[in-house]
Design an enzyme around this catalytic site. Structure first.
Site, mmCIF file in Angstrom:
data_model
loop_
_atom_site.group_PDB
_atom_site.id
_atom_site.type_symbol
_atom_site.label_atom_id
_atom_site.label_comp_id
_atom_site.label_asym_id
_atom_site.label_seq_id
_atom_site.Cartn_x
_atom_site.Cartn_y
_atom_site.Cartn_z
ATOM 1 C CE LYS A 35 -3.987 0.145 2.469
ATOM 2 N NZ LYS A 35 -4.867 0.220 3.644
ATOM 3 C CB THR A 86 -11.467 -0.717 16.505
ATOM 4 O OG1 THR A 86 -12.305 0.171 15.738
ATOM 5 C CG2 THR A 86 -10.311 0.067 17.065
ATOM 6 C CD GLU A 158 -15.838 3.467 3.917
ATOM 7 O OE1 GLU A 158 -16.310 2.762 3.009
ATOM 8 O OE2 GLU A 158 -15.287 2.987 4.920
ATOM 9 C CG PHE A 255 -29.082 8.293 8.413
ATOM 10 C CD1 PHE A 255 -28.338 7.122 8.302
ATOM 11 C CD2 PHE A 255 -28.468 9.493 8.113
ATOM 12 C CE1 PHE A 255 -27.015 7.163 7.904
ATOM 13 C CE2 PHE A 255 -27.144 9.543 7.713
ATOM 14 C CZ PHE A 255 -26.419 8.371 7.620
ATOM 15 C CG LEU A 256 -36.126 9.615 8.426
ATOM 16 C CD1 LEU A 256 -37.226 10.665 8.363
ATOM 17 C CD2 LEU A 256 -36.312 8.749 9.674
ATOM 18 C CB ALA A 258 -37.715 1.497 4.075
ATOM 19 N N GLY A 259 -34.952 0.013 3.360
ATOM 20 C CA GLY A 259 -34.140 -0.652 2.338
ATOM 21 C C GLY A 259 -33.748 -2.056 2.753
ATOM 22 N N GLY A 263 -25.109 -1.835 6.315
ATOM 23 C CA GLY A 263 -23.892 -2.637 6.436
ATOM 24 C C GLY A 263 -22.716 -1.705 6.611
ATOM 25 C CB CYS A 266 -18.919 2.495 10.836
ATOM 26 S SG CYS A 266 -17.282 3.048 10.332
HETATM 27 N N1 LIG Z 1 -14.283 3.719 7.346
HETATM 28 C C1 LIG Z 1 -15.055 4.652 7.865
HETATM 29 O O1 LIG Z 1 -15.987 5.200 7.231
HETATM 30 C C2 LIG Z 1 -14.844 5.123 9.283
HETATM 31 C C3 LIG Z 1 -15.467 6.293 9.729
HETATM 32 C C4 LIG Z 1 -15.237 6.709 11.033
HETATM 33 C C5 LIG Z 1 -14.430 5.957 11.884
HETATM 34 N N2 LIG Z 1 -13.859 4.807 11.426
HETATM 35 C C6 LIG Z 1 -12.994 4.061 12.334
HETATM 36 O O2 LIG Z 1 -11.632 4.340 11.973
HETATM 37 C C7 LIG Z 1 -10.810 3.188 12.201
HETATM 38 C C8 LIG Z 1 -10.102 2.810 10.920
HETATM 39 O O3 LIG Z 1 -11.087 2.458 9.966
HETATM 40 P P1 LIG Z 1 -10.728 2.322 8.400
HETATM 41 O O4 LIG Z 1 -12.022 2.074 7.704
HETATM 42 O O5 LIG Z 1 -9.877 3.452 7.967
HETATM 43 O O6 LIG Z 1 -9.862 0.985 8.436
HETATM 44 P P2 LIG Z 1 -8.983 0.381 7.237
HETATM 45 O O7 LIG Z 1 -8.991 -1.075 7.443
HETATM 46 O O8 LIG Z 1 -9.445 0.933 5.933
HETATM 47 O O9 LIG Z 1 -7.518 0.967 7.504
HETATM 48 C C9 LIG Z 1 -6.752 0.675 8.603
HETATM 49 C C10 LIG Z 1 -5.288 0.711 8.201
HETATM 50 O O10 LIG Z 1 -4.488 0.523 9.376
HETATM 51 C C11 LIG Z 1 -3.350 -0.242 9.024
HETATM 52 N N3 LIG Z 1 -2.745 -0.826 10.220
HETATM 53 C C12 LIG Z 1 -3.137 -1.906 10.933
HETATM 54 N N4 LIG Z 1 -2.305 -2.110 11.971
HETATM 55 C C13 LIG Z 1 -1.351 -1.156 11.908
HETATM 56 C C14 LIG Z 1 -0.215 -0.833 12.696
HETATM 57 N N5 LIG Z 1 0.123 -1.558 13.762
HETATM 58 N N6 LIG Z 1 0.535 0.225 12.343
HETATM 59 C C15 LIG Z 1 0.217 0.958 11.257
HETATM 60 N N7 LIG Z 1 -0.850 0.721 10.473
HETATM 61 C C16 LIG Z 1 -1.632 -0.317 10.792
HETATM 62 C C17 LIG Z 1 -3.907 -1.269 8.030
HETATM 63 O O11 LIG Z 1 -2.862 -1.825 7.254
HETATM 64 C C18 LIG Z 1 -4.877 -0.391 7.222
HETATM 65 O O12 LIG Z 1 -4.249 0.168 6.089
HETATM 66 C C19 LIG Z 1 -11.763 2.112 12.752
HETATM 67 O O13 LIG Z 1 -11.739 2.156 14.146
HETATM 68 C C20 LIG Z 1 -13.123 2.555 12.247
HETATM 69 O O14 LIG Z 1 -14.178 2.103 13.051
HETATM 70 C C21 LIG Z 1 -14.039 4.373 10.152
#
Ligand SMILES: NC(=O)c1ccc[n+]([C@@H]2O[C@H](COP(=O)([O-])OP(=O)(O)OC[C@H]3O[C@@H](n4cnc5c(N)ncnc54)[C@H](O)[C@@H]3O)[C@@H](O)[C@H]2O)c1
Length: 446
Positions: A35, A86, A158, A255-256, A258-259, A263, A266
């Site tokens: 990456k 997480t 996203e 956010f109203l 139906a569907g 997923g 989050c």
């Molecule tokens: N995706 C969303 O829309 C969104 C929105 C708000 C909050 N979040 C939260 O943000 C966090 C990240 O979500 P995401 O969707 O970006 O995840 P993701 O899986 O897209 O990205 C996480 C990245 O962290 C890297 N990583 C893992 N372990 C690592 C380490 N030890 N050191 C360095 N890099 C490491 C992975 O290789 C990966 O590239 C989660 O807790 C998620 O709940 C996500």
């Protein structure tokens, strides 16, 4: 300011790029070497509108660099954002292993005071855990550096993540030290956010705010989905009801819809984590339990409708079903916990022949579903419709709204369209000759 972003996924990359765009110096770090190698060439491997262009721009201007080297990255920065995953564990609780590993690597690289800002979604109480974990690690390797921990959950969506990050409604910050509040203001002021919209609170409340927001939004969806089923029984139209209640300023219109269920990476995992945290605290959450249960049922709804449609006609076995949309929502390639996957697996189990298409998520779909026996990955929705007995629309890409439906019908073997996102007008679809099934909308037969 000099910023380090640890974890360069959907949140970390967007965060890093946007901080660079407003003038901070940003190093984005990830353990995924492939990456980082691609990012150093300006290649973004996720689909997020505007992200590729902004990444290249800031890479070229020198505001943004990418590395896998904790030591080099840590030396150059004063503030570290943690954006690692997480995910759910088997019991629904948040898995903090990625966070712990990132903290360990960070501690080993530490060369002085740092401010650690947790953007990952973490259960209430995790900031305390981070402090203890980091302190223990530093003690074990004989480093006496000081640090502060701040909770700063992320709310970007996203599909419009750049917009959300560049124009935040509010910034939630768990932090009680005045000196750190100033640093937070300096970090976010370039985004043009008013100081009053940076909301400081204690760490635990900040962490909880993120779960509360996602749980509230998911609750609205499950509420409407539950009502949509009742609408089908009573002959009412959930779309009229959506407009009717959404125009009430106390309720609001978002956010109203139906569907086919929610997923993504989050809502499902965050509701599970909050329920698990409550259970651990010996506290009952009947509302959250119902939100999740309703959604699990809703994700099965289209498969059930397809099953009963073909029941009198030899069953689903051997029928060709086109699936339009794989991503969990439009404008992203993210298929984590997407309702389309439940549908595809269920139809495959019933012996259907599947023809699937998504405007952005085909690579992810191929790596996730490639081993299925009877699946064809199609070039577009027309290709997917070829010879189909039925179409199931699962993701509301705008793309599908401008599809030539007459041409689609001419390519199909049957005429059933199961619309999991209520994208079309029931009357018009019937006039065109479709056997059209929406969610919570009375069926019209012409
Ligand atoms: N995706 C969303 O829309 C969104 C929105 C708000 C909050 N979040 C939260 O943000 C966090 C990240 O979500 P995401 O969707 O970006 O995840 P993701 O899986 O897209 O990205 C996480 C990245 O962290 C890297 N990583 C893992 N372990 C690592 C380490 N030890 N050191 C360095 N890099 C490491 C992975 O290789 C990966 O590239 C989660 O807790 C998620 O709940 C996500």
């Amino acid at each position: 300011m000099d910023i380090l972003v640890i974890g360069t996924g959907y949140v970390g990359l967007v965060t890093g790029v946007c901080f660079a765009e407003v003038g901070h110096n940003v190093v984005c770090l990830d353990i995924d070497e492939e990456k980082i190698e691609k990012l150093n060439q300006g290649i973004v491997s996720i689909y997020e509108p505007g992200l590729q262009k902004l990444t290249k721009k800031n890479l070229n201007s020198g505001n943004l660099t990418f590395t896998t080297d904790y030591k080099k990255a840590t030396e150059q920065t004063e503030v570290a954002f943690i954006c690692v995953p997480t995910p759910s564990q088997d019991d629904g609780s948040a898995n903090l292993e990625y966070l712990n590993k990132a903290l360990d690597s960070f501690a080993e690289a530490l060369d002085g005071y740092k401010l650690i800002i947790i953007k990952s979604t973490v259960p209430p109480g995790t900031s305390k855990h981070v402090e203890t974990h980091l302190q223990n690690k530093l003690n074990s390797i004989g480093k006496g550096y000081e640090f502060d921990v701040v909770s700063n959950p992320e709310f970007l969506r996203e599909g419009c993540a750049i917009h959300d990050c560049m124009n935040p409604d509010r910034i939630i910050v768990g932090c009680e030290k005045a000196s750190i509040k100033t640093v937070i203001h300096n970090l976010y002021r370039p985004f043009g956010i008013k100081d009053d919209n940076i909301l400081f609170m204690d760490h635990c409340s900040s962490e909880m705010t993120k779960y509360a927001a996602n749980a509230m939004l998911a609750t609205r969806i499950s509420f409407m989905n539950e009502l949509s089923g009742l609408c089908e029984k009573l002959g009412a139209n959930i779309e009229s009801i959506r407009k009717g209640i959404g125009s009430d300023s106390r309720i609001g219109s978002q956010f109203l819809y139906a569907g086919a269920g929610f997923g993504g990476s989050c809502f499902p995992k965050d509701i599970r984590a909050l329920r698990a945290k409550a259970k651990h605290s010996n506290y009952k959450t009947p509302m959250l339990d119902a939100v999740e249960a309703t959604n699990e049922n809703q994700k099965k709804l289209i498969a059930k409708k397809i099953h009963s449609y073909f029941e009198k006609n030899g069953g689903v076995k051997g029928k060709t079903i086109a699936v339009w949309g794989i991503s969990f929502k439009p404008n992203t390639d993210d298929i984590r916990e997407a309702p389309s996957l439940d549908l595809i697996h269920e139809l495959e189990a019933q012996g259907a022949v599947l023809r699937v298409y998504d405007p952005a998520a085909m690579d992810n779909a191929k790596s996730h579903l490639g081993s299925l026996r009877s699946i064809t990955f199609c070039q577009d929705e027309y290709h997917a419709a070829e010879g189909a007995d039925a179409i199931a629309l699962i993701t509301e890409w705008n793309h599908f709204k401008v599809t030539n439906l007459d041409e689609i019908l001419s390519k199909m073997k049957g005429n059933a369209l199961f619309d999991g996102r209520n994208q079309f007008c029931t009357n018009e679809m019937s006039k065109k000759g479709f056997n059209y099934f929406a969610i919570g909308i009375p069926k019209i037969t012409i």
